[in-house]
Design an enzyme around this catalytic site. Structure first.
Site, PDB file in Angstrom:
ATOM      1  N   ASP A  14       0.158  -7.387   0.891  1.00  0.00           N
ATOM      2  CA  ASP A  14      -0.018  -6.313   1.175  1.00  0.00           C
ATOM      3  C   ASP A  14       1.568  -6.419   1.626  1.00  0.00           C
ATOM      4  OD1 ASP A  14       0.416  -3.429   1.522  1.00  0.00           O
ATOM      5  OD2 ASP A  14      -0.504  -3.694   3.979  1.00  0.00           O
TER       6      ASP A  14
ATOM      7  N   GLY B 105       3.689   5.819   9.500  1.00  0.00           N
ATOM      8  CA  GLY B 105       5.077   6.020   8.618  1.00  0.00           C
ATOM      9  C   GLY B 105       6.004   4.545   8.999  1.00  0.00           C
TER      10      GLY B 105
ATOM     11  N   SER C 137       5.041   1.720   7.911  1.00  0.00           N
ATOM     12  CA  SER C 137       4.657   0.860   7.349  1.00  0.00           C
ATOM     13  C   SER C 137       5.614   0.231   6.175  1.00  0.00           C
ATOM     14  CB  SER C 137       3.318   1.023   6.210  1.00  0.00           C
ATOM     15  OG  SER C 137       2.404   1.408   6.099  1.00  0.00           O
TER      16      SER C 137
ATOM     17  N   HIS D 209       1.011  -1.346   0.293  1.00  0.00           N
ATOM     18  CA  HIS D 209      -0.191  -0.035  -0.495  1.00  0.00           C
ATOM     19  C   HIS D 209       0.450   1.208  -0.070  1.00  0.00           C
ATOM     20  CE1 HIS D 209       0.848  -0.525   4.409  1.00  0.00           C
ATOM     21  NE2 HIS D 209       0.951   0.538   4.385  1.00  0.00           N
TER      22      HIS D 209
ATOM     23  N   SER E 158       1.996  -3.565   8.060  1.00  0.00           N
ATOM     24  CA  SER E 158       0.769  -3.718   6.875  1.00  0.00           C
ATOM     25  C   SER E 158      -0.281  -2.602   7.835  1.00  0.00           C
ATOM     26  CB  SER E 158       0.106  -4.838   7.154  1.00  0.00           C
ATOM     27  OG  SER E 158      -0.752  -4.668   5.719  1.00  0.00           O
TER      28      SER E 158
END
Length: 456
Positions: free
Chosen positions: A235, A316, A318, A202, A333
């Site tokens: 993801d 941030g 991720s 993502h 994720s």
């Protein structure tokens, strides 16, 4: 009589010293041949024992396994015969009402129901239930419809509301930025020809250009471009390095404060296992795996097959790495909550991402070899985050070059090193030399006394 006692004492001392030499040699041999400090053999063995029992007993007689607080494998069983088999295998049985087949049926019903953004579900093996959670964005009407689906599952579903909002953590070990936002670099991987950063899907679509975070609008220079990815559903994504190479320290993940952890392999986690997550927003954080094969309905879409943990994360973080004992487990994720109030965070399993992308992890050999630079170990983060590691508990993994080294007394007394064996051997040699010296002195004094008695 006195002479006989001395002779017995000297003989006992010599035998003890010889035994010390043998013991010290055995300890050195074991330390050299065994795994280095920080290996994940314990958790892997425990998880493997439970999983093997579940597979052998079947889905009608079991309801999953996890690692207990004492480190022993625990297996949920539905009958006493299965419990007896688990005990014979050295694991702990836990009698439950619902089998894995019952829980899987409830999950299927939830997946077939109309999608409701802001919800998530996973199998709580210890609680023997499918837990459905809804954040504050879920309306009363949607929650009521989902509750009806749960009730039809026959009592195996537990409904819970959470205060936070389920979101991806876009915005953050090393920070990387693009026009879509800021994320964290996860693990370095390779296809044999080129090297890549594996991060969250993502974070940005294929074609996204990434640079290192730095001062000014231009950032810290270009890193690469997203060439493959999957989100929602999965993801993960691959960012190809601009020059094709990850460089020195490719096997290191940053944990904040200029420190890093060397990654030595990849595996799937076990429920109950202690894990660590690193991200450029909140640094190093730890917690435990609470569920596997979790589903989250983000506003952007549904992601399935995730690792659920009680580790906190914030926007941030991720794409950042999830690991334990130097073994790579997943990439961040999303979730709910923050690192002040706590919350739930989900991770893309690394084994699945590697398999579907056709790449392999860049990892250090299990026994650390030559010195390599800590490359990516200079990420931003909380320098004090490592203090969350309790003494004697699972550690993030082997320290990378530049991390604080163990002191000499620690190395000498650590039973996983050769130090204790060398100390025992040295002590035994001193004892042998001492007994030899004492015997010589006693013989000399005895001779002197006898010689003096026959003089003139």
């Amino acid at each position: 009589m006195r002479h006989a006692r001395r002779r017995i004492t000297r003989r006992a001392a010599r035998l003890t010293a010889v035994g010390g030499l043998l013991l010290g040699g055995a300890m050195i041999t074991q330390a050299v041949a065994g795994e280095p400090p920080g290996a994940a053999a314990r958790d892997t063995t425990v998880a493997g024992t439970g999983a093997a029992l579940v597979e052998r007993l079947g889905t009608d007689r079991t309801a999953g396994d996890w690692v207990g607080a004492d480190g022993r494998p625990v297996v949920a069983v539905t009958d006493e015969r299965a419990a007896a088999e688990v005990r014979r295998a050295g694991a702990e049985p836990r009698r439950v009402r619902h089998s894995s087949r019952d829980l899987a049926s409830a999950v299927t019903a939830l997946r077939e129901a109309p999608r409701v953004p802001g919800t998530a579900w996973s199998v709580d093996r210890r609680g023997n239930a499918v837990v459905v959670r809804g954040d504050r964005t879920v309306s009363r009407a949607d929650w009521a419809r989902l509750t009806e689906v749960a009730e039809r599952a026959g009592g195996s579903v537990r409904m819970e509301r959470v205060e936070g909002v389920y979101t991806t953590r876009l915005n953050g070990a090393r920070p990387i930025v693009s026009t879509t936002g800021r994320c964290s670099a996860g693990f370095n991987v390779t296809d044999g020809d080129r090297d890549f950063i594996l991060t969250a899907g993502h974070c940005g679509p294929v074609g996204s250009e990434w640079s290192a975070e730095g001062a000014g609008a231009g950032g810290g220079g270009p890193i690469g471009r997203t060439v493959r990815g999957s989100f929602p559903g999965d993801d993960y994504s691959l960012v190809a390095y601009a020059d094709g190479r990850a460089g020195d320290g490719a096997e290191v993940v940053a944990v904040g404060g200029g420190r890093g952890v060397r990654i030595t392999g990849v595996a799937d986690p076990a429920v109950g296992q202690r894990v660590f997550r690193s991200g450029s927003t909140t640094g190093l954080r730890d917690g435990r795996v609470t569920a596997l094969d979790a589903t989250v309905n983000y506003p952007e879409g549904t992601v399935t097959g995730l690792i659920e943990t009680d580790v906190c994360a914030e926007p941030g973080d991720s794409g950042g790495p999830l690991f334990s004992e130097g073994v790579a487990l997943g990439i961040t994720s999303g979730g709910d909550g923050d690192c002040a109030a706590g919350g739930t965070t989900f991770f893309e399993p690394l084994t699945r991402a590697l398999e579907e992308l056709g790449v392999r992890l860049i990892a250090a050999p299990p026994a650390p070899g030559g010195e390599r630079g800590a490359g990516s170990a200079g990420a931003q983060g909380s320098a004090g985050a490592q203090g969350s590691t309790a003494p004697g508990s699972t550690a993030p993994g082997p320290a990378a070059p530049g991390a604080p080294a163990a002191s000499l007394p620690d190395r000498l007394t650590d039973p996983r090193n050769v130090g204790p064996g060398l100390l025992i051997i040295a002590g035994s040699l001193v004892a042998l030399a001492a007994t030899r010296y004492l015997r010589t002195e006693q013989d000399r004094k005895t001779y002197r006394r006898r010689y003096a008695a026959t003089w003139g």
